[in-house]
Design an enzyme around this catalytic site. Structure first.
Site, mmCIF file in Angstrom:
data_model
loop_
_atom_site.group_PDB
_atom_site.id
_atom_site.type_symbol
_atom_site.label_atom_id
_atom_site.label_comp_id
_atom_site.label_asym_id
_atom_site.label_seq_id
_atom_site.Cartn_x
_atom_site.Cartn_y
_atom_site.Cartn_z
ATOM 1 N N ASN A 7 0.861 -1.183 0.000
ATOM 2 C CA ASN A 7 0.000 0.000 0.000
ATOM 3 C C ASN A 7 0.897 1.233 0.000
ATOM 4 O O ASN A 7 1.637 1.474 0.957
ATOM 5 C CB ASN A 7 -0.913 -0.011 1.230
ATOM 6 C CG ASN A 7 -1.951 1.090 1.169
ATOM 7 O OD1 ASN A 7 -1.629 2.222 0.823
ATOM 8 N ND2 ASN A 7 -3.177 0.771 1.511
ATOM 9 N N ASP A 9 0.034 4.412 -0.074
ATOM 10 C CA ASP A 9 -0.637 5.644 0.349
ATOM 11 C C ASP A 9 0.243 6.565 1.188
ATOM 12 O O ASP A 9 0.198 7.792 1.041
ATOM 13 C CB ASP A 9 -1.891 5.319 1.164
ATOM 14 C CG ASP A 9 -2.982 4.675 0.353
ATOM 15 O OD1 ASP A 9 -2.842 4.590 -0.883
ATOM 16 O OD2 ASP A 9 -3.984 4.232 0.950
ATOM 17 N N HIS A 10 1.018 5.985 2.108
ATOM 18 C CA HIS A 10 1.738 6.827 3.052
ATOM 19 C C HIS A 10 2.898 7.581 2.410
ATOM 20 O O HIS A 10 3.380 8.571 2.990
ATOM 21 C CB HIS A 10 2.200 6.001 4.247
ATOM 22 C CG HIS A 10 1.069 5.593 5.128
ATOM 23 N ND1 HIS A 10 0.405 6.475 5.947
ATOM 24 C CD2 HIS A 10 0.439 4.407 5.296
ATOM 25 C CE1 HIS A 10 -0.572 5.848 6.592
ATOM 26 N NE2 HIS A 10 -0.563 4.597 6.216
ATOM 27 N N HIS A 50 -5.443 3.737 -1.979
ATOM 28 C CA HIS A 50 -6.781 4.106 -1.519
ATOM 29 C C HIS A 50 -7.074 5.512 -2.016
ATOM 30 O O HIS A 50 -6.543 6.488 -1.490
ATOM 31 C CB HIS A 50 -6.853 4.045 0.007
ATOM 32 C CG HIS A 50 -8.231 4.280 0.547
ATOM 33 N ND1 HIS A 50 -8.537 4.147 1.886
ATOM 34 C CD2 HIS A 50 -9.399 4.635 -0.064
ATOM 35 C CE1 HIS A 50 -9.818 4.400 2.071
ATOM 36 N NE2 HIS A 50 -10.353 4.716 0.907
ATOM 37 N N ARG A 52 -9.254 8.076 -1.675
ATOM 38 C CA ARG A 52 -10.330 8.507 -0.784
ATOM 39 C C ARG A 52 -11.162 9.603 -1.433
ATOM 40 O O ARG A 52 -10.657 10.371 -2.266
ATOM 41 C CB ARG A 52 -9.766 8.993 0.542
ATOM 42 C CG ARG A 52 -9.010 7.926 1.325
ATOM 43 C CD ARG A 52 -8.558 8.468 2.658
ATOM 44 N NE ARG A 52 -9.702 8.703 3.532
ATOM 45 C CZ ARG A 52 -10.014 7.925 4.580
ATOM 46 N NH1 ARG A 52 -9.265 6.873 4.880
ATOM 47 N NH2 ARG A 52 -11.046 8.200 5.320
ATOM 48 N N ARG A 56 -7.170 12.949 0.375
ATOM 49 C CA ARG A 56 -6.238 13.470 1.365
ATOM 50 C C ARG A 56 -4.803 13.040 1.112
ATOM 51 O O ARG A 56 -3.868 13.687 1.588
ATOM 52 C CB ARG A 56 -6.652 13.051 2.771
ATOM 53 C CG ARG A 56 -6.514 11.567 3.048
ATOM 54 C CD ARG A 56 -6.847 11.242 4.485
ATOM 55 N NE ARG A 56 -8.223 11.599 4.813
ATOM 56 C CZ ARG A 56 -8.812 11.261 5.955
ATOM 57 N NH1 ARG A 56 -8.138 10.578 6.857
ATOM 58 N NH2 ARG A 56 -10.051 11.594 6.186
ATOM 59 N N GLU A 77 -8.308 0.568 -3.488
ATOM 60 C CA GLU A 77 -9.193 0.630 -2.331
ATOM 61 C C GLU A 77 -10.157 1.788 -2.541
ATOM 62 O O GLU A 77 -9.752 2.887 -2.934
ATOM 63 C CB GLU A 77 -8.397 0.840 -1.044
ATOM 64 C CG GLU A 77 -7.650 -0.388 -0.578
ATOM 65 C CD GLU A 77 -7.065 -0.214 0.816
ATOM 66 O OE1 GLU A 77 -7.124 0.921 1.361
ATOM 67 O OE2 GLU A 77 -6.535 -1.187 1.357
ATOM 68 N N THR A 108 -8.064 3.930 7.582
ATOM 69 C CA THR A 108 -9.274 3.126 7.687
ATOM 70 C C THR A 108 -9.326 2.410 9.031
ATOM 71 O O THR A 108 -8.381 1.743 9.435
ATOM 72 C CB THR A 108 -9.322 2.095 6.549
ATOM 73 O OG1 THR A 108 -9.269 2.787 5.294
ATOM 74 C CG2 THR A 108 -10.617 1.296 6.611
ATOM 75 N N GLU A 158 -10.843 -9.290 2.464
ATOM 76 C CA GLU A 158 -9.594 -8.903 3.115
ATOM 77 C C GLU A 158 -9.895 -8.767 4.595
ATOM 78 O O GLU A 158 -10.676 -7.892 5.008
ATOM 79 C CB GLU A 158 -9.028 -7.601 2.559
ATOM 80 C CG GLU A 158 -7.729 -7.198 3.252
ATOM 81 C CD GLU A 158 -7.004 -6.043 2.591
ATOM 82 O OE1 GLU A 158 -6.222 -5.362 3.298
ATOM 83 O OE2 GLU A 158 -7.214 -5.826 1.388
ATOM 84 N N HIS A 198 -3.756 -4.481 7.506
ATOM 85 C CA HIS A 198 -3.971 -3.338 8.401
ATOM 86 C C HIS A 198 -3.158 -3.540 9.675
ATOM 87 O O HIS A 198 -3.504 -4.323 10.547
ATOM 88 C CB HIS A 198 -5.436 -3.111 8.770
ATOM 89 C CG HIS A 198 -5.656 -1.738 9.365
ATOM 90 N ND1 HIS A 198 -5.846 -0.607 8.604
ATOM 91 C CD2 HIS A 198 -5.685 -1.323 10.656
ATOM 92 C CE1 HIS A 198 -6.008 0.446 9.379
ATOM 93 N NE2 HIS A 198 -5.905 0.044 10.638
#
Length: 256
Positions: A7, A9-10, A50, A52, A56, A77, A108, A158, A198
């Site tokens: 992932n 995203d970060h 993701h 969103r 963000r 996602e 999430t 998941e 997660h």
């Protein structure tokens, strides 16, 4: 061997902290796309993003570039909304994971409540399947949610591993691993592919995959991105892949 999905995203979260209003400029850094490509070369079998509704972190231009450039699997996602389903059908990722969204959360928190939204989720799943996208449902390791996922017709779930990742005592860790084990067994018996993610990281990953059966893909983000700050993205991914390989070899020997 269990697949690793990164992932990304970060990476975008770090970029947005400085370049929120110009994230597509040439000097906006770090760029999640080349780092995703490095992760693929290091052994990641898929890239998760993701997108969103409030945009963000990951932006539309990130997703479009990833769709064009990555060589493995793009897992989008997304919230269960008509707008996001339409977006996915246009983008055509290989996979789409339906997740809950709360504007106040940092990331999430918790899985979808399928029991309160079966018709809406079933409609989204049917549209994605018809569009050639493999949908999965991000749910807690709860028997009722897993039964609902099967009724909805999703090919994949998941399992939300947050409660396991947040457990701090030996008793709590054991309890959460038992929940994950039971959930994976139930899902597998119902014909569902079992993914999980997660809060998984370098220290809690081995006990998890030693205990939980039938795992296909683990989606890990924050831990790898945090480790990459210290050792680089390629090395961070290779360290996780090494854990997966070592556990796969142990299981293979045990079957002989």
């Amino acid at each position: 061997m269990i697949r690793l999905g990164l992932n990304i995203d970060h990476v975008a979260t770090l970029r947005q902290a400085r370049y929120r209003h110009e994230s597509d400029s040439a000097h906006a850094e770090p760029d999640p796309v080349p780092l995703a490509l490095l992760a693929e070369k290091a052994g990641a079998k898929g890239i998760t993003v993701h997108l969103r509704e409030d945009r963000r972190h990951i932006q539309d231009h990130d997703v479009r570039r990833l769709r064009k450039q990555i060589k493995t699997v793009l897992n989008l996602e997304m919230a269960v909304t008509p707008a996001m389903v339409a977006y996915a059908l246009k983008l055509k990722p290989e996979e789409a994971c339906l997740v809950p969204e709360n504007r106040q959360e940092i990331t999430t928190e918790g899985g979808l409540d399928l029991l309160g939204s079966e018709r809406r989720v079933a409609n989204a799943v049917a549209r994605l399947v018809k569009g050639g996208i493999v949908p999965s449902l991000f749910i807690d390791p709860d028997p009722g949610q897993i039964d609902a996922a099967a009724r909805i017709g999703a090919p994949c779930i998941e399992l939300h591993t947050g409660a396991y990742a947040n457990a701090r005592t030996a008793a709590a860790i054991r309890r959460e691993l038992e929940r994950q084990w039971a959930a994976a067994e139930q899902a597998h018996a119902l014909g569902l592919q079992v993914n999980a993610g997660h809060g998984l990281h370098y220290r809690n990953l081995a006990p998890f995959i030693e205990t939980v059966p039938h795992l296909h893909t683990l989606n890990i983000g924050h831990s790898i991105v945090a480790r990459a700050v210290e050792v680089g993205m390629a090395a961070a991914v290779k360290e996780i892949v090494a854990i997966l390989k070592a556990k796969a070899q142990v299981k293979a020997k045990a079957r002989k």
